[in-house]
Design an enzyme around this catalytic site. Sequence first.
Site, short mmCIF file in Angstrom:
data_model
loop_
_atom_site.label_atom_id
_atom_site.label_comp_id
_atom_site.label_asym_id
_atom_site.label_seq_id
_atom_site.Cartn_x
_atom_site.Cartn_y
_atom_site.Cartn_z
N LYS A 116 44.47 -19.05 -26.04
CA LYS A 116 45.37 -17.92 -26.23
C LYS A 116 46.44 -18.17 -27.29
O LYS A 116 46.85 -17.25 -28.02
CB LYS A 116 46.03 -17.56 -24.90
CG LYS A 116 45.10 -16.81 -23.94
CD LYS A 116 45.84 -16.43 -22.67
CE LYS A 116 45.05 -15.42 -21.85
NZ LYS A 116 43.72 -15.89 -21.47
N GLU A 200 55.45 -16.39 -22.84
CA GLU A 200 55.39 -15.15 -23.60
C GLU A 200 56.32 -14.11 -22.98
O GLU A 200 56.57 -14.13 -21.76
CB GLU A 200 53.94 -14.65 -23.60
CG GLU A 200 53.63 -13.50 -24.50
CD GLU A 200 52.13 -13.19 -24.46
OE1 GLU A 200 51.45 -13.43 -25.47
OE2 GLU A 200 51.64 -12.72 -23.42
N ARG A 293 32.71 -11.07 -25.87
CA ARG A 293 31.52 -10.76 -25.08
C ARG A 293 31.50 -9.26 -24.79
O ARG A 293 32.42 -8.54 -25.16
CB ARG A 293 31.55 -11.53 -23.76
CG ARG A 293 32.85 -11.30 -22.98
CD ARG A 293 32.79 -11.87 -21.59
NE ARG A 293 34.10 -11.92 -20.95
CZ ARG A 293 34.73 -10.90 -20.39
NH1 ARG A 293 34.17 -9.69 -20.43
NH2 ARG A 293 35.91 -11.04 -19.81
#
Length: 445
Positions: A116, A200, A293
């Site tokens: 991430k 974050e 995906r």
Amino acid sequence: MIESLLVANRGEIARRIIRTANRLGIRAIAVHSEADAGLPFVTEADEAVCVGPANPAQSYRNVEAILAAAKATGAQAIHPGYGFLSENADFARTVERSGLIWVGPGADAITAMGDKINARNLMAAAGVPVAAGTTEPAADLDAAVAAAAGIGYPVMVKAAAGGGGMGMGVAADEAALRTEYDKVRAFAERMFGDGSVLIERYFPRVRHVEVQILGLADGRVVALGERECSVQRRNQKLVEESPSPAVSPELRARFLAAAVRAGEAVGYRNAGTVECLLDPATQEFFFLEMNTRLQVEHPVTELVYGVDLVEEQLRVAAGLPPTFDPDALAPRGHAIELRINAEDPKRFLPGPGAITTWREPGGEGVRVDSGYVAGNTVTPFYDSLLAKLIVNGRDRAEAVERARAAVAAFEVAGPKCNLPFFAELLENEEFLSGDYDTGIVGRMR
């Protein structure tokens, strides 16, 4: 076109991929665990191979067994579905080194987006908006506290290697951060083998909006609209709809342009999703992660855009052009997906068991992608998803009406089932207004 395809997955997504393979005349090969031998995806495939016991590590995540099955059956390509090995870059590389076609993005793109922090940094460099956060892992608790002080509370504490809503915690102050940091780090080490933690900015009221992208064989990246995914429990999606009722045409243009930039930044090929957080008060959005995906919720995009995303995946993997004109993509109507799970409709706790009754709804604008039929047993070894109920209509109001009727007609007995939750949601004024956020389920409870 690919002539034979091994589906390295189970349940509804394996059945879904096999359905497209059958329509295209592609020989479909299923792999399954001992526990799944009687499920529909096994019997509907042209050939099936047992790859191990119920434990996913010994079956659906068993790379050696899956590659051996591909070799034994003469498979030309492997489609990983979602979950299990779908975002495993080493598996993707191994498949290609074995001389097989990998139906998914390249291993380098999977690697780039799998972490991430790395993904955030790449996106920021590409001009994709990212929320305030750390540009490297918070090495220890002191580093996390210092980072949070700079960002400002509340903050989200996230596993850098996590995904699917797992490995996250919210800290409103330093005391909470000290607890959440240790908790998330331990979880990340246990689940992902990587204890790296990202700090974050946290948005108390936020919407979860994502964009479907498709990297074409000729190198172009196109966006097929956005999906609203804000109905969640424990950061896990329950309902998705397209288009988002929160997104104006101007905001949509910004969303789609940012998603295309994100795909281009990593040379993306095949299907993927750029997930974002939208602040409804300011109309600002921020990159959350890229799923390399096919998503669980891909059917709503299929119904709104009139495409078969599995077919498009296969065409990209085979080096073929898409079935649609990339320069003339146009959405039509509205679609909603409800995830029918084997879980309690109040507390959302799993409730496996033998299915004694299974009657799917039908009618105009109703689609069911299911993994089970009556007589099957839902075991505790895998995800609780039973089926996806997808409806579409000329507009959101018609889609909601069809969803209500379909939920009422859907009969499941044996395992626990969350259908009553959806009946409640579809009468909820906040949901019906379209002005909801990721806290809606908590407010309903």
